[in-house]
Design an enzyme around this catalytic site. Structure first.
Site, PDB file in Angstrom:
ATOM      1  N   ARG A 106       0.890  -1.181   0.000  1.00 10.57           N
ATOM      2  CA  ARG A 106       0.000   0.000   0.000  1.00 10.57           C
ATOM      3  C   ARG A 106       0.913   1.211   0.000  1.00 10.57           C
ATOM      4  NH1 ARG A 106      -5.334   1.215   3.428  1.00 10.57           N
ATOM      5  NH2 ARG A 106      -6.036  -0.037   1.697  1.00 10.57           N
ATOM      6  N   HIS A 133      -7.051   0.800  -6.563  1.00  9.20           N
ATOM      7  CA  HIS A 133      -7.300  -0.104  -5.432  1.00  9.20           C
ATOM      8  C   HIS A 133      -7.948  -1.383  -5.982  1.00  9.20           C
ATOM      9  CE1 HIS A 133      -7.617  -1.455  -1.451  1.00  9.20           C
ATOM     10  NE2 HIS A 133      -8.483  -0.606  -0.934  1.00  9.20           N
ATOM     11  N   GLN A 136      -9.738  -4.155  -3.704  1.00  2.00           N
ATOM     12  CA  GLN A 136     -11.043  -3.725  -3.206  1.00  2.00           C
ATOM     13  C   GLN A 136     -12.124  -4.008  -4.250  1.00  2.00           C
ATOM     14  OE1 GLN A 136     -12.000  -1.993  -0.091  1.00  2.00           O
ATOM     15  NE2 GLN A 136     -13.944  -2.695  -0.930  1.00  2.00           N
ATOM     16  N   ASP A 224     -17.459   6.335  -1.327  1.00  8.58           N
ATOM     17  CA  ASP A 224     -16.125   6.363  -0.702  1.00  8.58           C
ATOM     18  C   ASP A 224     -15.954   7.755  -0.098  1.00  8.58           C
ATOM     19  OD1 ASP A 224     -13.492   5.904   0.069  1.00  8.58           O
ATOM     20  OD2 ASP A 224     -12.656   5.948  -1.970  1.00  8.58           O
ATOM     21  N   CYS A 264     -16.362   1.136   0.447  1.00  4.94           N
ATOM     22  CA  CYS A 264     -15.134   0.370   0.712  1.00  4.94           C
ATOM     23  C   CYS A 264     -14.721   0.463   2.183  1.00  4.94           C
ATOM     24  CB  CYS A 264     -14.017   0.849  -0.203  1.00  4.94           C
ATOM     25  SG  CYS A 264     -13.649   2.605  -0.010  1.00  4.94           S
ATOM     26  N   ARG A 292     -13.150  -8.884   1.319  1.00  4.59           N
ATOM     27  CA  ARG A 292     -11.744  -8.525   1.068  1.00  4.59           C
ATOM     28  C   ARG A 292     -10.857  -9.745   1.332  1.00  4.59           C
ATOM     29  NH1 ARG A 292      -9.967  -3.363   1.417  1.00  4.59           N
ATOM     30  NH2 ARG A 292      -8.082  -4.252   0.527  1.00  4.59           N
TER      31      ARG A 292
HETATM   32  N1   CP Z   1     -11.116  -0.493   2.237  1.00  7.16           N
HETATM   33  C1   CP Z   1      -9.856  -0.482   2.682  1.00  7.16           C
HETATM   34  O1   CP Z   1      -8.890  -0.617   1.934  1.00  7.16           O
HETATM   35  O2   CP Z   1      -9.740  -0.335   4.048  1.00  7.16           O
HETATM   36  P1   CP Z   1      -8.391  -0.065   4.826  1.00  7.16           P
HETATM   37  O3   CP Z   1      -7.891   1.284   4.407  1.00  7.16           O
HETATM   38  O4   CP Z   1      -8.759  -0.115   6.289  1.00  7.16           O
HETATM   39  O5   CP Z   1      -7.393  -1.132   4.476  1.00  7.16           O
HETATM   40  N1  NVA Z   2     -10.061   6.429  -1.577  1.00  9.27           N
HETATM   41  C1  NVA Z   2      -9.708   5.998  -0.243  1.00  9.27           C
HETATM   42  C2  NVA Z   2      -9.914   4.526  -0.089  1.00  9.27           C
HETATM   43  C3  NVA Z   2      -9.642   3.995   1.284  1.00  9.27           C
HETATM   44  C4  NVA Z   2      -9.782   2.514   1.364  1.00  9.27           C
HETATM   45  C5  NVA Z   2      -8.259   6.378   0.046  1.00  9.27           C
HETATM   46  O1  NVA Z   2      -7.419   6.220  -0.850  1.00  9.27           O
HETATM   47  O2  NVA Z   2      -7.973   6.825   1.151  1.00  9.27           O
END
Ligand code: CP
Ligand code: NVA
Length: 305
Positions: A106, A133, A136, A224, A264, A292
């Site tokens: 990430r 992502h 997701q 989101d 999400c 997930r």
């Molecule tokens: N939806 C998602 O990716 O959640 P987190 O940021 O908690 O991993």
């Molecule tokens: N768009 C959000 C998704 C979090 C899971 C972010 O990138 O923070």
């Protein structure tokens, strides 16, 4: 089925058969995993989980999924490894590849994740970047199909920012035959290169500025945060710009009667989605969160030797 690529970086890198194969595996394993009866197909394999941003779902679901397959996992923050600062992306890729059997990352910059994948000899899985992502959206498609049957021909509407989730939904619409609509304020459209790729792939999509027009007849409504991780300083401006893009019971009244609501998570209750909607009868957000783990376990199993 053998993976057609070493890495899972974006959904439109793959054809429909391979993505369907991964989703079928996720569906097949879910009841076994829930009963703690999943055979250990990847004993002693190790997954490195590298994080430059916070996480609940991605971290826990990947780490548990790896244990369910019989292996182990390791949580590493960017503070320790300083990829790109303490040492080069290339060296991190080469060294990590000698220790572990796959890397989940990430990160902020998609380009650095692509570079990591280029130099790693083990699979690299995209656990969210500023651009994408994909894990997701694989879990999201699994959730849609559990509740509504095949996603084929469904009308999927995201209300909110043209962000990493919107981009990955556009990637998905380039492969799966569903219709995708994003309703966003002007100036918050998805990434231009992603839009062009979706266009080239013949995806069925539209970008609107009117949430009511977008949601009319929708089967799947997606939400989101108004601001993503790394955009905290823009929160005030975005709250104002996105105010008409909140999921409320009134807005969803024009959707299909059997519509489902996905988010999400993490959700800012009362901001992009009301309590009434997220806790309401159409919401499937906790099934989505659970999926997930099932979708990602299938991704690990498919890509990890
Ligand atoms: N939806 C998602 O990716 O959640 P987190 O940021 O908690 O991993
Ligand atoms: N768009 C959000 C998704 C979090 C899971 C972010 O990138 O923070």
């Amino acid at each position: 089925m053998e993976p057609s690529k070493k890495d899972f970086l974006r959904i439109d890198d793959f054809g429909l058969d391979e993505l369907r194969h991964i989703l079928a595996l996720a569906r097949e394993q879910k009841p076994l995993a829930r009963r703690h009866e999943l055979p250990h197909s990847h004993p002693n394999r190790q997954l490195a989980c590298v994080f430059a941003k916070p996480s609940l779902r991605t971290r826990v679901s990947f780490e548990i999924a790896m244990r369910q397959l019989g292996g182990g996992s390791l949580f590493i923050t960017d503070k320790e490894i300083g990829m790109g600062t303490r040492e080069s992306v290339k060296d991190v890729a080469r060294v990590l590849s000698r220790f572990v059997d796959a890397i989940m990352i990430r990160w902020f910059d998609q380009g650095e994740v692509d570079e990591l994948a280029e130099h790693a000899t083990v699979p690299v899985i995209n656990g969210l970047t500023d651009l994408l992502h994909p894990c997701q959206v694989m879990a999201d498609i699994m959730t849609v199909e559990e509740h509504l049957g095949s996603i084929d021909g469904k009308n999927v509407v995201m209300v909110g920012d043209g962000n990493n989730l919107a981009n990955s939904w556009l990637n998905a619409a380039s492969v799966f035959p569903f219709d995708f609509t994003l309703a966003c304020p002007e100036g918050y459209e998805p990434d231009e290169s992603i839009l062009q790729a979706a266009d080239r792939a013949g995806a069925s999509f539209q970008i609107l500025n009117d949430p009511l027009a977008a949601v009319e007849g929708a089967h799947v409504i997606y939400s989101d945060a108004f601001y993503s991780m790394g955009q905290e300083e823009e929160a005030k401006q975005r709250r104002a710009d996105f105010a008409p893009f909140r999921l409320t019971t009134e807005l969803l009244a024009v959707a299909d009667d059997r519509h489902i609501v996905l988010h999400c998570l993490p959700a800012h209750r009362g901001e992009e989605i009301t309590d009434e909607v997220i806790d309401g009868p159409h919401s499937v957000v906790y099934d989505e969160a659970e999926n997930r783990m099932h979708a990602q376990r299938a991704i690990i199993a498919h890509f990890m030797k």
